[in-house]
Scaffold this active site. Structure first.
Site, PDB file in Angstrom:
ATOM      1  N   LYS A 113      46.523  39.755  10.000  1.00 34.60           N
ATOM      2  CA  LYS A 113      47.026  38.448  10.413  1.00 34.60           C
ATOM      3  C   LYS A 113      47.710  38.521  11.784  1.00 34.60           C
ATOM      4  CE  LYS A 113      45.784  36.330   6.579  1.00 34.60           C
ATOM      5  NZ  LYS A 113      44.769  35.260   6.546  1.00 34.60           N
ATOM      6  N   ASP A 121      31.529  30.332   1.010  1.00 36.25           N
ATOM      7  CA  ASP A 121      32.301  31.263   0.167  1.00 36.25           C
ATOM      8  C   ASP A 121      31.318  32.237  -0.483  1.00 36.25           C
ATOM      9  OD1 ASP A 121      34.289  32.399  -1.705  1.00 36.25           O
ATOM     10  OD2 ASP A 121      35.454  30.613  -1.233  1.00 36.25           O
ATOM     11  N   TYR A 143      46.998  44.096   5.440  1.00 33.61           N
ATOM     12  CA  TYR A 143      46.996  42.622   5.385  1.00 33.61           C
ATOM     13  C   TYR A 143      47.837  42.031   6.521  1.00 33.61           C
ATOM     14  CZ  TYR A 143      47.563  37.858   3.617  1.00 33.61           C
ATOM     15  OH  TYR A 143      47.603  36.489   3.504  1.00 33.61           O
TER      16      TYR A 143
HETATM   17  P1  NAI Z   1      42.287  32.404  -2.710  1.00 29.27           P
HETATM   18  O1  NAI Z   1      42.048  33.773  -3.218  1.00 29.27           O
HETATM   19  O2  NAI Z   1      42.647  31.322  -3.650  1.00 29.27           O
HETATM   20  O3  NAI Z   1      41.028  31.895  -1.856  1.00 29.27           O
HETATM   21  C1  NAI Z   1      40.383  32.714  -0.937  1.00 29.27           C
HETATM   22  C2  NAI Z   1      38.917  32.382  -0.910  1.00 29.27           C
HETATM   23  O4  NAI Z   1      38.283  33.227   0.063  1.00 29.27           O
HETATM   24  C3  NAI Z   1      38.205  32.633  -2.253  1.00 29.27           C
HETATM   25  O5  NAI Z   1      37.437  31.517  -2.655  1.00 29.27           O
HETATM   26  C4  NAI Z   1      37.340  33.829  -1.973  1.00 29.27           C
HETATM   27  O6  NAI Z   1      36.135  33.892  -2.735  1.00 29.27           O
HETATM   28  C5  NAI Z   1      37.067  33.667  -0.481  1.00 29.27           C
HETATM   29  N1  NAI Z   1      36.629  34.940   0.085  1.00 29.27           N
HETATM   30  C6  NAI Z   1      37.238  36.147  -0.070  1.00 29.27           C
HETATM   31  N2  NAI Z   1      36.508  37.106   0.490  1.00 29.27           N
HETATM   32  C7  NAI Z   1      35.415  36.508   1.020  1.00 29.27           C
HETATM   33  C8  NAI Z   1      34.283  36.994   1.697  1.00 29.27           C
HETATM   34  N3  NAI Z   1      34.098  38.296   1.940  1.00 29.27           N
HETATM   35  N4  NAI Z   1      33.336  36.104   2.101  1.00 29.27           N
HETATM   36  C9  NAI Z   1      33.484  34.776   1.825  1.00 29.27           C
HETATM   37  N5  NAI Z   1      34.542  34.267   1.174  1.00 29.27           N
HETATM   38  C10 NAI Z   1      35.488  35.122   0.766  1.00 29.27           C
HETATM   39  O7  NAI Z   1      43.423  32.591  -1.605  1.00 29.27           O
HETATM   40  P2  NAI Z   1      44.303  31.562  -0.749  1.00 29.27           P
HETATM   41  O8  NAI Z   1      45.709  31.834  -1.083  1.00 29.27           O
HETATM   42  O9  NAI Z   1      43.776  30.206  -0.816  1.00 29.27           O
HETATM   43  O10 NAI Z   1      44.059  32.173   0.701  1.00 29.27           O
HETATM   44  C11 NAI Z   1      43.454  31.428   1.755  1.00 29.27           C
HETATM   45  C12 NAI Z   1      43.970  31.980   3.058  1.00 29.27           C
HETATM   46  O11 NAI Z   1      45.388  31.790   3.105  1.00 29.27           O
HETATM   47  C13 NAI Z   1      43.743  33.472   3.239  1.00 29.27           C
HETATM   48  O12 NAI Z   1      43.351  33.718   4.569  1.00 29.27           O
HETATM   49  C14 NAI Z   1      45.110  34.071   2.971  1.00 29.27           C
HETATM   50  O13 NAI Z   1      45.283  35.291   3.634  1.00 29.27           O
HETATM   51  C15 NAI Z   1      46.009  32.989   3.514  1.00 29.27           C
HETATM   52  N6  NAI Z   1      47.380  33.001   3.052  1.00 29.27           N
HETATM   53  C16 NAI Z   1      47.672  32.840   1.724  1.00 29.27           C
HETATM   54  C17 NAI Z   1      48.995  32.864   1.314  1.00 29.27           C
HETATM   55  C18 NAI Z   1      49.379  32.692  -0.123  1.00 29.27           C
HETATM   56  O14 NAI Z   1      50.568  32.867  -0.450  1.00 29.27           O
HETATM   57  N7  NAI Z   1      48.478  32.334  -1.017  1.00 29.27           N
HETATM   58  C19 NAI Z   1      50.093  33.054   2.273  1.00 29.27           C
HETATM   59  C20 NAI Z   1      49.663  33.196   3.644  1.00 29.27           C
HETATM   60  C21 NAI Z   1      48.358  33.169   3.990  1.00 29.27           C
END
Ligand code: NAI
Length: 263
Positions: free
Chosen positions: A161, A38, A157
């Protein structure tokens, strides 16, 4: 089918928050050797939004695992109306998985997965999707910048995906993945209660828009552990024959949105 209870070496991106954190915690609790990747608060700190950061992440993971990796699960992602969404969500997944694939191929029971999204079913910004699939990141980012400049940044976005889901269907059955015995799959969550969701559903109006866009008749919005459990199974030794699939963990949203006749 043979499975073993020996600890597996598993790389999880986005391990500092949300779904990635829930998964990393779960895998550690069952005894796996998890390497969290991360931006901050991780075993490997790297920016997956840049080619240099991805190479550094691959190098650091390989160094920690001695060049053999049992599983990689790419959860890192962002949801912003800027080209970086393409860099992180598409190239930050595909390049990392490709970079770690040789180490997976050396493992006894390798597995790989990433987090897609229900919004990946939308057919938006096809020019961005095509540029992603062509594998040319500078070109894809230029097309994405043009889309954002036209005021359509909200399409980036879902486009990221959608491109991932298409990439999955292209590569999962090739010699490099299926031929090397590596199942490669995705989950497609609906709304998951993480910091990412909290950031895009701040106002009552924003929450209403999300409700309409992602109808979830079965049990409503999900906790991150719900999605993590699906990822855990897809990348477990139990999964020997599922590959190339997006498993929608979305309370029924995909069925509601695409209708009963899409099989
Ligand atoms: P979150 O924001 O809680 O976690 C995402 C993590 O990715 C964070 O720890 C962040 O620091 C890390 N990250 C972001 N950019 C980065 C980079 N350039 N290099 C390294 N790490 C990086 O978000 P969440 O919800 O846990 O998202 C996880 C996955 O789930 C994502 O791919 C998101 O698109 C997907 N997702 C989330 C949904 C939701 O409703 N929360 C719905 C559908 C998909």
């Amino acid at each position: 089918m043979t499975t073993s209870s020996a600890p597996r070496g598993v790389a999880v991106t986005g391990a500092a928050s949300g779904i990635g954190k829930a998964l990393a915690d779960m895998l550690r609790a069952q005894g796996d050797d998890v390497i969290g990747v991360d931006l901050e608060n991780a075993d490997v700190r790297a920016d997956l939004g840049t080619p240099v950061g991805r190479r550094e992440a691959v190098r650091a993971v390989l160094e920690r695992t001695g060049g053999v990796l049992d599983a990689v699960i790419a959860c890192a992602g962002i949801s912003a109306r800027v080209p970086a969404t393409i860099a992180v969500n598409y190239f930050g997944v595909t390049e990392l998985l490709e970079g770690l694939r040789p180490a997976l191929a050396r493992a006894r029971a390798p597995r790989a997965a990433f987090v897609g999204s229900i919004v990946g079913t939308k057919d938006v910004a096809p020019e961005v999707v095509e540029a992603c699939l062509a594998g040319d990141e500078p070109a894809a980012l230029a097309v994405a910048a043009a889309v954002a400049d036209e005021g359509a940044g909200g399409a980036l976005y879902p486009a990221s995906k959608n491109a991932l889901a298409r990439w999955l269907r292209r590569v999962s059955v090739t010699d490099e993945w299926a031929g090397a015995g590596i199942p490669l799959n995705a989950v497609g969550p609906g709304v998951v209660l993480t910091p990412m969701h909290a950031a895009v559903a701040v106002t009552e109006e924003q929450r209403r828009i999300v409700e309409q866009a992602v109808p979830m008749p079965l049990n409503g919005h999900a906790e991150p552990e719900v999605v993590a459990r699906a990822l855990r199974w897809l990348t477990s030794e139990e999964n020997t024959h599922v590959t190339g699939q997006v498993l929608y963990v979305d309370g029924g949203a995909e069925v509601v949105l695409r209708g009963p006749d899409r099989v």
